[in-house]
Design a protein around this motif. Structure first.
Motif, short mmCIF file in Angstrom:
data_model
loop_
_atom_site.label_atom_id
_atom_site.label_comp_id
_atom_site.label_asym_id
_atom_site.label_seq_id
_atom_site.Cartn_x
_atom_site.Cartn_y
_atom_site.Cartn_z
N LEU A 134 -51.62 18.73 -44.07
CA LEU A 134 -52.50 19.61 -43.33
C LEU A 134 -52.76 19.07 -41.92
CD1 LEU A 134 -55.09 20.44 -46.15
CD2 LEU A 134 -53.42 22.01 -45.14
N PHE A 135 -52.90 17.76 -41.81
CA PHE A 135 -53.11 17.15 -40.50
C PHE A 135 -51.88 17.35 -39.62
CE2 PHE A 135 -52.70 13.26 -37.84
CZ PHE A 135 -53.73 13.55 -36.95
N THR A 201 -54.50 16.81 -28.79
CA THR A 201 -53.88 15.90 -29.76
C THR A 201 -54.74 14.66 -29.97
OG1 THR A 201 -51.70 16.69 -29.07
CG2 THR A 201 -51.78 14.65 -30.34
N ALA A 202 -55.27 14.11 -28.88
CA ALA A 202 -56.11 12.92 -28.98
C ALA A 202 -57.37 13.19 -29.79
CB ALA A 202 -56.47 12.42 -27.58
N VAL A 203 -57.98 14.36 -29.56
CA VAL A 203 -59.19 14.72 -30.32
C VAL A 203 -58.86 14.88 -31.80
CG1 VAL A 203 -60.90 16.54 -30.69
CG2 VAL A 203 -60.35 15.78 -28.37
N VAL A 207 -60.55 12.59 -34.64
CA VAL A 207 -61.54 13.20 -35.53
C VAL A 207 -60.95 13.51 -36.91
CG1 VAL A 207 -63.09 15.16 -35.87
CG2 VAL A 207 -62.81 14.17 -33.59
N LEU A 208 -59.83 14.25 -36.92
CA LEU A 208 -59.29 14.72 -38.20
C LEU A 208 -58.61 13.63 -39.00
CD1 LEU A 208 -57.81 18.19 -37.12
CD2 LEU A 208 -60.04 17.69 -38.14
N GLU A 209 -57.90 12.72 -38.32
CA GLU A 209 -57.12 11.73 -39.06
C GLU A 209 -58.01 10.81 -39.90
OE1 GLU A 209 -53.23 8.90 -38.28
OE2 GLU A 209 -54.82 8.97 -36.78
#
Length: 215
Positions: A134-135, A201-203, A207-209
């Motif tokens: 999903l990531f 991409t950085a955000v 955050v998500l990773e």
């Protein structure tokens, strides 16, 4: 991005049920992956046709008036986005199907023994184990969305009234379209686009990773 990823997730979870013809359904939902941007855009242009399109035909059967899917500003961007979601759906389904296939069977079996099934099994086991997939799809879909060009060029050419003119399409218009050669502005816009992609991409990585479970 969100409808494309979540829609594929819902489809894959539904296809995990033991129903007759599930392989045929998987192939059908993965079919959009085989279409090129140009082919898919032409197909949806037929659907959106204000005079003989499928969508307005359905609306007329419901007693509703026709909608200018590509000719009215309030509908044009939604129509292009819907086309993009369908185009990306096949790839997303393939990636998530592969992710589900890699989930260890003993983990699922242990959860079933503990009484987990249906939504509980999906929420506690399947979706967390699909975290890396999903990531990956979220990052890739975001980049693809920011770089969308073909479907916009074929369906609306940035119109009506600039309602579907994205940064990428503006670069094309400044540098190449209608005899224009404003390469300076186009280059500046391309740099801005690169910075936007890097920032998004950085955000997402920041955050998500952190919430991704790597088995």
């Amino acid at each position: 991005v969100v409808p494309g990823v979540l829609g594929a997730l819902v489809l894959v979870l539904l296809l995990e049920n033991r129903i007759r013809g599930v392989r045929l359904l998987r192939s059908a939902f993965a079919l959009p992956f085989a279409f090129s941007v140009a082919s898919a855009s032409v197909v949806f242009a037929v659907f959106y046709n204000p005079a003989s399109g499928v969508l307005n035909g359905l609306l007329s059967h419901l007693g509703l008036g026709p909608v200018g899917w590509l000719t009215e500003s309030r509908y044009a961007l939604f129509s292009v986005a819907l086309t993009t979601v369908w185009m990306n759906l096949g790839y997303n389904v393939l990636v998530l199907s592969a992710g589900i296939g890699s989930i260890p069977g003993e983990v699922v079996e242990a959860a079933r023994i503990d009484g987990a099934s249906g939504l509980r099994l999906a929420r506690s086991i399947t979706v967390p184990m699909l975290g890396p997939n999903l990531f990956f799809l979220t990052v890739v879909s975001t980049v693809h969305a920011l770089q969308s060009f073909g479907q916009i060029h074929i369906l609306t050419k940035g119109g009506p009234d600039g309602s579907t003119r994205t940064l990428v399409y503006s670069v094309y218009e400044k540098a190449f379209a209608y005899g224009s050669s404003d390469f300076g502005t186009a280059s500046a816009q391309a740099v801005v686009l690169l910075l936007v992609v890097l920032a998004c991409t950085a955000v997402q990585f920041g955050v998500l990773e952190r919430k991704v479970h790597y088995a």
